[in-house]
Design a protein around this motif. Sequence first.
Motif, mmCIF file in Angstrom:
data_model
loop_
_atom_site.group_PDB
_atom_site.id
_atom_site.type_symbol
_atom_site.label_atom_id
_atom_site.label_comp_id
_atom_site.label_asym_id
_atom_site.label_seq_id
_atom_site.Cartn_x
_atom_site.Cartn_y
_atom_site.Cartn_z
ATOM 1 N N ALA A 163 -3.293 33.610 -2.841
ATOM 2 C CA ALA A 163 -4.181 34.640 -2.296
ATOM 3 C C ALA A 163 -4.284 35.825 -3.252
ATOM 4 C CB ALA A 163 -3.674 35.090 -0.930
ATOM 5 N N PHE A 164 -3.153 36.254 -3.819
ATOM 6 C CA PHE A 164 -3.170 37.365 -4.772
ATOM 7 C C PHE A 164 -4.005 37.010 -5.999
ATOM 8 C CE2 PHE A 164 0.603 40.361 -3.847
ATOM 9 C CZ PHE A 164 0.264 40.393 -2.512
ATOM 10 N N TRP A 165 -3.848 35.782 -6.493
ATOM 11 C CA TRP A 165 -4.586 35.361 -7.689
ATOM 12 C C TRP A 165 -6.087 35.331 -7.418
ATOM 13 C CZ3 TRP A 165 -7.173 30.542 -8.722
ATOM 14 C CH2 TRP A 165 -7.586 30.410 -10.055
ATOM 15 N N LEU A 212 -7.684 48.183 1.879
ATOM 16 C CA LEU A 212 -8.447 48.834 2.945
ATOM 17 C C LEU A 212 -8.685 50.312 2.633
ATOM 18 C CD1 LEU A 212 -6.734 47.267 6.101
ATOM 19 C CD2 LEU A 212 -8.940 46.645 5.102
ATOM 20 N N ALA A 213 -7.654 50.985 2.084
ATOM 21 C CA ALA A 213 -7.770 52.414 1.817
ATOM 22 C C ALA A 213 -8.736 52.715 0.685
ATOM 23 C CB ALA A 213 -6.397 53.004 1.493
ATOM 24 N N TRP A 255 -13.243 43.588 2.514
ATOM 25 C CA TRP A 255 -13.173 42.134 2.675
ATOM 26 C C TRP A 255 -11.924 41.568 2.010
ATOM 27 C CZ3 TRP A 255 -13.204 38.531 -1.252
ATOM 28 C CH2 TRP A 255 -13.594 38.971 -2.524
ATOM 29 N N GLN A 256 -11.502 42.165 0.860
ATOM 30 C CA GLN A 256 -10.242 41.713 0.251
ATOM 31 C C GLN A 256 -9.048 42.002 1.159
ATOM 32 O OE1 GLN A 256 -12.589 43.499 -1.338
ATOM 33 N NE2 GLN A 256 -12.691 43.018 -3.533
ATOM 34 N N GLY A 257 -9.050 43.230 1.731
ATOM 35 C CA GLY A 257 -7.962 43.575 2.649
ATOM 36 C C GLY A 257 -7.979 42.707 3.896
ATOM 37 N N GLY A 258 -9.168 42.431 4.432
ATOM 38 C CA GLY A 258 -9.262 41.584 5.616
ATOM 39 C C GLY A 258 -8.788 40.170 5.351
ATOM 40 N N ILE A 259 -9.187 39.632 4.191
ATOM 41 C CA ILE A 259 -8.746 38.276 3.841
ATOM 42 C C ILE A 259 -7.229 38.222 3.699
ATOM 43 C CG2 ILE A 259 -8.752 36.554 1.992
ATOM 44 C CD1 ILE A 259 -11.692 37.175 1.552
ATOM 45 N N LEU A 260 -6.657 39.234 3.028
ATOM 46 C CA LEU A 260 -5.215 39.232 2.808
ATOM 47 C C LEU A 260 -4.461 39.374 4.137
ATOM 48 C CD1 LEU A 260 -3.056 39.012 0.695
ATOM 49 C CD2 LEU A 260 -3.181 41.479 0.330
ATOM 50 N N ILE A 261 -4.957 40.220 5.033
ATOM 51 C CA ILE A 261 -4.317 40.359 6.351
ATOM 52 C C ILE A 261 -4.412 39.053 7.130
ATOM 53 C CG2 ILE A 261 -4.481 41.510 8.587
ATOM 54 C CD1 ILE A 261 -5.280 44.043 7.096
#
Length: 360
Positions: free
Chosen positions: A229-231, A268-269, A274-280
């Motif tokens: 996910a990070f990659w 998110l901050a 969308w990146q924050g939502g995907i990671l959560i």
Amino acid sequence: MNSPQLQRGVFLALLAAVTVAFLWVLMPFFGAVLWGVALAILFTPLYKRLLKAMPGKPNAAALSTLAICLFIVILPLAMVGVSLVQEIVQVTQSIRSGQINFAAYFQQILNAVPQWLLNLFDRFNLGDMEAWQARISAGAAQGSQLIAGQALTIGQNTFDFVISFFVMLYLLYFLVRDGSALSKSMREAVPLARPHTHYLLNKFTTVIRATVKGNVAVAIAQGAIGGLAFWLLGVQGALLWAVLMAFLSLLPAVGAALIWGPVAIYFLATGHFWQGGILIFVGVFVIGLVDNILRPVLVGKDTQMPDYIVLMSTIGGMAIFGINGFVIGPVIAALFMAAWSLFVESGQLETSPGEDKKGS
């Protein structure tokens, strides 16, 4: 003067002394012995299958088992280790050059925090954000120095590691080949009732097999999912964070979230919703489910220990014995519970005839 009681006392004292001395001699290879025993317990069923396929050839079956262990466990770990060292060097250089700046990341998060939340922090004397930023900068500098120092220590201790590695392989070969005979000798030598000895040794092997197999499987799964996910999200040093998530996942329930949680908050901050939502989503519904589903099935079910005992014994073991503690802690806890269970059962057996006689 030379009575049988004196002879027995002297012999027991000598036996205790040479046992302690032998354990003291083995202490430099404690990790090698521990993992040799653990891998032997894990791969003994495979050895027995190979021995059935090549009857009368225990040496060939043991060598084949050792080769399979090398290819599916040890070599992949070595390759990941080499890549991890390279990743650590790159991340450390990026931190020192300012390319990775945790204080700046914190400032970006701080700029996105609403005023009412800042006022709440001030009310609890947590609003000195400059002090927090200074602590983060100092912590990042110390962390990079620590990581670099550990990498240097690993390089300096390569010779010791190579020796321990070959000691583990050498021991693993003989434990796989002669494990049944050694287990029988131990059962006969331990001064306990035969059923009690058999029960405790079975509990020991079951807990080691379940702990190593379960915790390692959970750690690999969570680290691989989090690193992928990070990659995909473009986070620098994805392999390093994957290994850290795998290591922290040895702590049930909260481990991997200590890595992906702050990164999701940063996304998110800074407006990367969308990146924050995907990671959560990945962290809660994929990594979290791996922990909640696989760990009880692979660890708690076989060990027959409550989840809170597994959690406390794992944390306590790692606090005392380091990385080896995630095996040693649950083993000690399981043997503790098994020994007390045997004690209670034997006490009930001893008192029940008297109670029946008294009642009659």
